[in-house]
Write a protein that holds these residues in place. Structure first.
Motif, short mmCIF file in Angstrom:
data_model
loop_
_atom_site.label_atom_id
_atom_site.label_comp_id
_atom_site.label_asym_id
_atom_site.label_seq_id
_atom_site.Cartn_x
_atom_site.Cartn_y
_atom_site.Cartn_z
N ALA A 132 -10.34 38.32 -21.69
CA ALA A 132 -9.12 37.70 -21.16
C ALA A 132 -9.19 36.19 -21.31
CB ALA A 132 -8.94 38.09 -19.69
N ILE A 173 -3.30 43.75 -19.04
CA ILE A 173 -2.95 44.37 -17.77
C ILE A 173 -1.47 44.15 -17.50
CG2 ILE A 173 -3.20 44.14 -15.27
CD1 ILE A 173 -6.14 43.78 -15.65
N LEU A 179 2.50 46.21 -11.73
CA LEU A 179 3.61 47.06 -11.29
C LEU A 179 3.87 46.78 -9.84
CD1 LEU A 179 5.53 49.47 -11.82
CD2 LEU A 179 3.68 50.96 -11.03
N LEU A 186 -1.86 47.14 -12.77
CA LEU A 186 -2.23 46.56 -11.49
C LEU A 186 -1.14 46.88 -10.49
CD1 LEU A 186 -4.64 44.62 -10.84
CD2 LEU A 186 -2.92 42.86 -10.62
N ARG A 211 4.33 34.73 -8.47
CA ARG A 211 3.74 33.43 -8.79
C ARG A 211 2.23 33.56 -9.03
NH1 ARG A 211 6.23 30.83 -4.75
NH2 ARG A 211 8.03 29.83 -5.69
N ARG A 212 1.62 34.30 -8.17
CA ARG A 212 0.18 34.47 -8.26
C ARG A 212 -0.23 35.12 -9.58
NH1 ARG A 212 -3.68 38.19 -6.52
NH2 ARG A 212 -2.06 39.65 -5.89
N ALA A 248 1.56 35.48 -12.34
CA ALA A 248 1.94 34.67 -13.50
C ALA A 248 0.95 33.51 -13.64
CB ALA A 248 3.36 34.13 -13.31
N GLY A 249 0.65 32.88 -12.54
CA GLY A 249 -0.20 31.70 -12.57
C GLY A 249 -1.63 31.97 -12.96
N SER A 250 -2.15 33.08 -12.53
CA SER A 250 -3.57 33.34 -12.74
C SER A 250 -3.86 34.06 -14.04
CB SER A 250 -4.10 34.18 -11.59
OG SER A 250 -3.51 35.46 -11.64
N GLY A 251 -2.82 34.46 -14.72
CA GLY A 251 -3.05 35.21 -15.95
C GLY A 251 -3.68 36.56 -15.69
N LEU A 252 -3.51 37.04 -14.47
CA LEU A 252 -4.07 38.34 -14.11
C LEU A 252 -3.44 39.43 -14.94
CD1 LEU A 252 -4.33 39.47 -10.38
CD2 LEU A 252 -5.70 40.14 -12.32
#
Lengths: 337, 337
Positions: free
Chosen positions: A53, A61, A64, A96, A108-109, A111-115
């Motif tokens: 990643a 990932i 959902l 996820l 936001r979380r 999108a921001g973290s690239g999770l």
DNA sequence: ATAGGCTGTCGAAGCGCTTCGACACCCCCT
DNA sequence: AGGGGGTGTCGAAGCGCTTCGACAGCCTAT
């Protein structure tokens, strides 16, 4: 933990070569490829997700988002979720699970973290508070359901308006003149979850065109609520012979209550349900119904999202055409007394 | 995409300082901490999940394996899943959704790739094929359900044996002598999903102790299957006055069929259900039931897993004590004719 | 007054992978 | 025979973060 470097050493090639074997982004001679693949198997190598990643800025990932609400029929959600998960796997993605708990911040979380590389949102409200965030962060996303304004968004949903129309038509065709819609819980309408309103709109429009008289009553699930609702309907329009039911947990109660009042289904009264197939088939009377294609919705949502992530395909609204299956709960209207 | 380095620069400190502010693993002066936190907020910084996972070998993700089966009551699964997801969040974890589709390989993949730090398995069979893998890779894991051999495993489940016993006791106490268990679909037993067998075992043991006569019949969901099953039971033991029902989709059908046969609930026949509260309350007769504490199970599973990941707590079997709530579906046995 | 111990901060070395540019090498064309 | 264009492989530079050891500065104990 086996690493790429160890595989490379074992196969007698460089790390980058192993990487290219894995990704297929450069051509590799058959010979080398086989050696590498053999080493991978023998060492039991699995690429490290985090490293991958980080280096590629792709997590593989999909997030959902499922709301927490309990007033929505849960099995449908579950079926969609399962379909999303399995379809995602076939495209190389994992899923996820995010609950509504965290609210819009989750967008936001993630999108921001690239999770996650993209997200699928369920139970979308007409004026959903997550949408501005989605647009602003321009997260690749697909909605299951339809908000009021779909510009710049990709949506997948059953065509509920057509569904409503289909139900009205079916009843009209059988000669029913007075019909009632038993809808979702009032909270669902208040929340402006589009699907309930769209179904109603469909029934209403078509009913008017076909000259049907229509009554609409929201209804909490359960026996007691349904008893009250039914009493009120028959009080106001004793001649009602057709019912369209969109609330799964009102179905059995309705059937039981009709029986109790001596109104036979389908001889005296016809019932058309909007529900998953399984519910329609397992009910005490096999129900004429428009199926909610949960699997299809989940599958399509993933496919749309994957297309987006691959740079193919743009914003689009996919409305699945409803299909009405005639079963044992609907028949010709009784002769007028 | 804002990075740690940018935050550090903005706050006029080094990257490691920012990292320590975030993790709290070293003491930071109040002054510095505030400056850093302010920068984080102003820049809208979110740590990159991949980089974090790579550097720390911790993904902060829990994998949740849900089977695909449709013969298990879905809402319970869903409720557990949601509880898992929300509880996980409160501990700083996200949840990855895995379906049974991939089978045991999923365990290997997740363990090998470091995608998740641990996993929670649902719908565990007595001799589950995933268990050897779990032990072999020694993945931190928690099972919801109980396999035959629990050594080295952490499990969370309702105490179904006690549940069965409780049901038997309740009926015995009201004077019922002939009782029947309406169980899950035959497939569930064949698969050796422990919970169905354990409940039955509980009923059987306690029934014997209390001198009750017991009949057990598995039952597919739905009206038709239930009709057949009930006919067979009453054929064999016409004097049956107590029912224990573990299959949610057999409940309404059973109630309807009893009504139809002129056996009133609870005057002539008592029904005790093992089902989620909501189902018991919404049924056409408010059901005396032992609740399936889905939320609690999900929550506890996460807590056990997090404890393990933190190095606290070892292997343990958590059995939740069942609670029977008396409602309107059970009463004293009718006087013997 | 000075040694010793805290506290708070920094620099640098990775974590395991992807990807870009470089470069042998071989084959074909003229 | 020599140049041009593919192929197939390699080395190295990061991706953004954590964490270890180092160390400056200060406070306390002798």
């Amino acid at each position: 933990m086996v690493t790429l470097a160890e595989v490379a050493q074992h196969a007698g090639v460089s790390a980058s070569t192993v990487s290219y074997v894995l990704s297929g982004k450069r051509s590799i001679s058959a010979n080398t490829r086989q050696r590498v693949e053999r080493s991978i198997r023998e060492l039991g190598y699995h690429p490290n997700a985090g490293a991958r990643a980080l280096a590629s800025s792709r997590s593989n990932i999909i997030a959902l988002m499922i709301p927490l609400r309990t007033d929505i029929y849960v099995p449908v959600m579950m079926e969609i979720a399962i379909a999303v998960a399995t379809t995602a796997r076939t495209h190389g993605y994992d899923v996820l699970l995010l609950t509504g708990e965290e609210g819009p911040d989750a967008v936001r979380r993630v999108a921001g973290s690239g999770l996650a590389d993209g997200m699928i949102l369920m139970d979308v409200e007409l004026d959903d508070e997550r949408l501005p965030l989605l647009r602003e962060t321009d997260q690749p996303a697909v909605l299951i359901g339809m908000p009021a304004d779909t510009t710049g968004l990709t949506c997948v949903d059953l065509d509920f308006k057509a569904t409503g129309a289909l139900c009205a038509e079916h009843l009209a065709q059988r000669g029913h003149r007075d019909i009632a819609v038993i809808g979702e819980a009032p909270a669902v309408y208040e929340r402006h979850t589009g699907f309930a309103e769209r179904t109603l709109d469909g029934v209403r429009t078509r009913a008017r065109e076909l000259g049907l008289r229509l009554l609409h009553r929201p209804c909490e699930g359960g026996y007691d609520a349904m008893a009250l609702t039914l009493a009120r309907i028959l009080d106001e329009r004793p001649g009602t012979t057709g019912f369209v039911v969109q609330n799964e947990s009102a179905l059995e109660p309705l059937l039981a209550l009709l029986r109790q009042r001596g109104r036979a289904v389908p001889e005296d009264v016809s019932v058309v349900a909007v529900c998953p197939e399984q519910v329609a088939v397992q009910a005490s009377v096999r129900l004429t119904s428009v199926a909610i294609p949960a699997q299809e919705m989940g599958r399509r949502a993933v496919e749309q999202l994957v297309a987006k992530l691959d740079g193919r395909g743009g914003d689009e609204v996919v409305l699945l055409a409803p299909e009405l299956t005639v079963r044992a709960s609907s028949g010709p209207a009784p002769a007028q007394p």
